[in-house]
Design a protein around this motif. Structure first.
Motif, PDB file in Angstrom:
ATOM      1  N   GLU A   3      30.778  52.010  54.765  1.00 14.54           N
ATOM      2  CA  GLU A   3      31.220  50.525  55.563  1.00 14.54           C
ATOM      3  C   GLU A   3      32.160  50.725  55.973  1.00 14.54           C
ATOM      4  OE1 GLU A   3      32.928  46.523  54.127  1.00 14.54           O
ATOM      5  OE2 GLU A   3      31.127  47.433  52.422  1.00 14.54           O
ATOM      6  N   GLU A   4      33.513  51.552  55.205  1.00 11.65           N
ATOM      7  CA  GLU A   4      34.145  52.142  55.978  1.00 11.65           C
ATOM      8  C   GLU A   4      34.327  53.036  57.614  1.00 11.65           C
ATOM      9  OE1 GLU A   4      36.536  53.988  53.655  1.00 11.65           O
ATOM     10  OE2 GLU A   4      37.675  52.401  51.927  1.00 11.65           O
ATOM     11  N   LEU A   5      33.490  53.494  56.983  1.00 10.45           N
ATOM     12  CA  LEU A   5      33.000  54.119  58.937  1.00 10.45           C
ATOM     13  C   LEU A   5      32.152  53.731  59.486  1.00 10.45           C
ATOM     14  CD1 LEU A   5      33.305  57.486  59.348  1.00 10.45           C
ATOM     15  CD2 LEU A   5      31.119  57.568  58.695  1.00 10.45           C
ATOM     16  N   GLY A   6      31.820  52.558  59.467  1.00  5.83           N
ATOM     17  CA  GLY A   6      31.340  51.740  60.140  1.00  5.83           C
ATOM     18  C   GLY A   6      31.999  50.902  60.943  1.00  5.83           C
ATOM     19  N   LEU A   7      33.030  50.654  60.310  1.00  7.59           N
ATOM     20  CA  LEU A   7      34.068  49.401  60.799  1.00  7.59           C
ATOM     21  C   LEU A   7      34.907  50.266  61.370  1.00  7.59           C
ATOM     22  CD1 LEU A   7      35.611  46.773  60.700  1.00  7.59           C
ATOM     23  CD2 LEU A   7      36.804  47.133  58.793  1.00  7.59           C
ATOM     24  N   ALA A   8      35.172  51.740  60.776  1.00  8.96           N
ATOM     25  CA  ALA A   8      36.091  52.689  62.184  1.00  8.96           C
ATOM     26  C   ALA A   8      35.468  52.289  62.979  1.00  8.96           C
ATOM     27  CB  ALA A   8      36.695  53.711  61.055  1.00  8.96           C
ATOM     28  N   LEU A   9      34.087  53.017  63.406  1.00  7.53           N
ATOM     29  CA  LEU A   9      34.045  53.034  64.479  1.00  7.53           C
ATOM     30  C   LEU A   9      33.687  51.733  65.489  1.00  7.53           C
ATOM     31  CD1 LEU A   9      31.421  55.821  63.104  1.00  7.53           C
ATOM     32  CD2 LEU A   9      32.619  56.653  65.151  1.00  7.53           C
ATOM     33  N   LEU A  10      33.869  50.836  64.979  1.00  6.38           N
ATOM     34  CA  LEU A  10      33.561  49.693  65.468  1.00  6.38           C
ATOM     35  C   LEU A  10      35.455  49.354  66.642  1.00  6.38           C
ATOM     36  CD1 LEU A  10      32.095  46.634  66.241  1.00  6.38           C
ATOM     37  CD2 LEU A  10      32.882  46.360  64.405  1.00  6.38           C
ATOM     38  N   ARG A  11      35.639  49.971  65.318  1.00  4.24           N
ATOM     39  CA  ARG A  11      37.628  49.518  66.034  1.00  4.24           C
ATOM     40  C   ARG A  11      37.562  50.453  67.319  1.00  4.24           C
ATOM     41  NH1 ARG A  11      40.698  48.167  60.490  1.00  4.24           N
ATOM     42  NH2 ARG A  11      39.866  46.700  60.251  1.00  4.24           N
ATOM     43  N   LEU A  12      36.925  51.567  67.313  1.00  4.38           N
ATOM     44  CA  LEU A  12      37.511  52.779  67.955  1.00  4.38           C
ATOM     45  C   LEU A  12      36.811  52.140  69.157  1.00  4.38           C
ATOM     46  CD1 LEU A  12      37.760  55.243  69.088  1.00  4.38           C
ATOM     47  CD2 LEU A  12      36.938  56.479  68.419  1.00  4.38           C
ATOM     48  N   ARG A  13      35.021  51.599  69.342  1.00  9.01           N
ATOM     49  CA  ARG A  13      34.956  50.783  70.628  1.00  9.01           C
ATOM     50  C   ARG A  13      35.512  49.731  71.765  1.00  9.01           C
ATOM     51  NH1 ARG A  13      28.510  50.495  71.128  1.00  9.01           N
ATOM     52  NH2 ARG A  13      28.725  52.847  70.406  1.00  9.01           N
ATOM     53  N   GLU A  14      36.033  48.696  69.950  1.00  7.00           N
ATOM     54  CA  GLU A  14      36.804  47.943  70.550  1.00  7.00           C
ATOM     55  C   GLU A  14      37.660  48.514  71.695  1.00  7.00           C
ATOM     56  OE1 GLU A  14      37.253  45.402  67.580  1.00  7.00           O
ATOM     57  OE2 GLU A  14      35.195  44.660  67.415  1.00  7.00           O
ATOM     58  N   ARG A  15      38.310  49.266  70.970  1.00  8.53           N
ATOM     59  CA  ARG A  15      40.001  49.253  71.825  1.00  8.53           C
ATOM     60  C   ARG A  15      39.242  50.058  72.337  1.00  8.53           C
ATOM     61  NH1 ARG A  15      44.344  48.994  73.364  1.00  8.53           N
ATOM     62  NH2 ARG A  15      45.851  50.526  73.485  1.00  8.53           N
ATOM     63  N   LEU A  16      38.417  50.995  72.773  1.00  3.77           N
ATOM     64  CA  LEU A  16      38.062  51.958  74.038  1.00  3.77           C
ATOM     65  C   LEU A  16      37.945  51.033  75.640  1.00  3.77           C
ATOM     66  CD1 LEU A  16      36.002  55.532  72.847  1.00  3.77           C
ATOM     67  CD2 LEU A  16      38.028  54.826  74.146  1.00  3.77           C
ATOM     68  N   ASP A  17      37.379  49.851  74.938  1.00  2.40           N
ATOM     69  CA  ASP A  17      36.437  48.643  75.248  1.00  2.40           C
ATOM     70  C   ASP A  17      37.892  47.888  76.402  1.00  2.40           C
ATOM     71  OD1 ASP A  17      33.787  49.036  75.354  1.00  2.40           O
ATOM     72  OD2 ASP A  17      33.942  47.810  73.772  1.00  2.40           O
ATOM     73  N   GLN A  18      38.996  47.786  75.191  1.00  2.00           N
ATOM     74  CA  GLN A  18      40.507  47.571  75.771  1.00  2.00           C
ATOM     75  C   GLN A  18      40.865  48.340  76.545  1.00  2.00           C
ATOM     76  OE1 GLN A  18      42.023  46.818  72.178  1.00  2.00           O
ATOM     77  NE2 GLN A  18      41.485  44.823  71.834  1.00  2.00           N
ATOM     78  N   ILE A  19      40.847  49.271  76.295  1.00  2.00           N
ATOM     79  CA  ILE A  19      41.771  50.111  77.849  1.00  2.00           C
ATOM     80  C   ILE A  19      40.584  50.271  79.205  1.00  2.00           C
ATOM     81  CG2 ILE A  19      42.087  52.496  77.524  1.00  2.00           C
ATOM     82  CD1 ILE A  19      42.008  53.470  74.406  1.00  2.00           C
ATOM     83  N   LYS A  20      39.614  50.575  79.080  1.00  2.00           N
ATOM     84  CA  LYS A  20      38.776  50.063  79.940  1.00  2.00           C
ATOM     85  C   LYS A  20      39.517  49.492  80.992  1.00  2.00           C
ATOM     86  CE  LYS A  20      34.426  51.025  78.275  1.00  2.00           C
ATOM     87  NZ  LYS A  20      32.956  50.971  77.647  1.00  2.00           N
ATOM     88  N   ASP A  21      39.296  47.721  80.543  1.00  2.00           N
ATOM     89  CA  ASP A  21      39.430  46.302  80.582  1.00  2.00           C
ATOM     90  C   ASP A  21      41.361  46.928  81.794  1.00  2.00           C
ATOM     91  OD1 ASP A  21      37.018  45.504  80.556  1.00  2.00           O
ATOM     92  OD2 ASP A  21      38.204  44.072  78.822  1.00  2.00           O
ATOM     93  N   ALA A  22      42.033  47.943  80.778  1.00  2.00           N
ATOM     94  CA  ALA A  22      43.424  47.834  81.185  1.00  2.00           C
ATOM     95  C   ALA A  22      43.640  49.015  82.249  1.00  2.00           C
ATOM     96  CB  ALA A  22      44.288  48.661  80.148  1.00  2.00           C
ATOM     97  N   PHE A  23      42.510  49.333  82.554  1.00  2.00           N
ATOM     98  CA  PHE A  23      42.611  50.671  83.752  1.00  2.00           C
ATOM     99  C   PHE A  23      41.634  49.906  84.543  1.00  2.00           C
ATOM    100  CE2 PHE A  23      45.078  53.868  81.178  1.00  2.00           C
ATOM    101  CZ  PHE A  23      45.247  53.487  81.651  1.00  2.00           C
ATOM    102  N   GLY A  24      40.828  49.031  85.004  1.00  3.66           N
ATOM    103  CA  GLY A  24      40.094  48.304  85.782  1.00  3.66           C
ATOM    104  C   GLY A  24      38.965  49.501  85.705  1.00  3.66           C
ATOM    105  N   LEU A  25      38.155  49.534  84.418  1.00  2.00           N
ATOM    106  CA  LEU A  25      36.582  51.013  84.379  1.00  2.00           C
ATOM    107  C   LEU A  25      35.535  50.226  84.152  1.00  2.00           C
ATOM    108  CD1 LEU A  25      38.876  53.823  83.590  1.00  2.00           C
ATOM    109  CD2 LEU A  25      37.949  53.557  85.371  1.00  2.00           C
ATOM    110  N   SER A  26      34.995  50.433  84.411  1.00  3.44           N
ATOM    111  CA  SER A  26      33.231  49.680  83.775  1.00  3.44           C
ATOM    112  C   SER A  26      33.330  50.931  83.196  1.00  3.44           C
ATOM    113  CB  SER A  26      32.679  49.522  85.029  1.00  3.44           C
ATOM    114  OG  SER A  26      32.015  50.225  86.125  1.00  3.44           O
TER     115      SER A  26
END
Length: 123
Positions: free
Chosen positions: A85-108
């Motif tokens: 459960e902890e690992l799944g949550l950590a990987l989910l948070r990492l994916r969400e944060r990467l999406d936020q950073i991609k959006d900040a730089f205008g990357l798809s």
């Protein structure tokens, strides 16, 4: 302490990468290297976006390796339900944060989808 229990409030040590994981990582990096550009185009107008693209592509590659290792450990029964459960949550948070950073730089996501040669595309 002689047993596997940690003192109250102590954080668990991060999982160690075993020799099989290191060999898998080295093999995948060796296959990836020819697909990477020989030089980074660094123009004043797009240096931030170019650097962000490079860094995010590498982070996405490492995230996928971590996810693969987590699934393998989970299927092998090496993780408790709490750890899964902890690992799944950590990987989910990492994916969400990467999406936020991609959006900040205008990357798809497609812009990070490099060709890994015989391994196929990254995403």
């Amino acid at each position: 302490m002689s047993d596997d229990r940690l003192p109250e409030g102590a954080a668990a040590a991060p999982a160690r990468i075993d020799a099989d994981d290191a060999a898998l990582f080295a093999a995948e990096l060796a296959e990836l290297a020819p697909a990477l550009p020989g030089r980074i185009e660094a123009r004043r107008e797009n240096i931030d976006q170019g650097l962000a693209k490079l860094v995010l592509t590498l982070i996405e590659f490492i995230r996928q390796l971590l996810e693969h290792q987590a699934v393998r450990r989970m299927e092998g029964g090496a993780l408790t339900d709490t750890q899964v459960e902890e690992l799944g949550l950590a990987l989910l948070r990492l994916r969400e944060r990467l999406d936020q950073i991609k959006d900040a730089f205008g990357l798809s996501g497609e812009e990070l989808n490099i060709d890994l040669g015989p391994l196929g595309r990254l995403l």
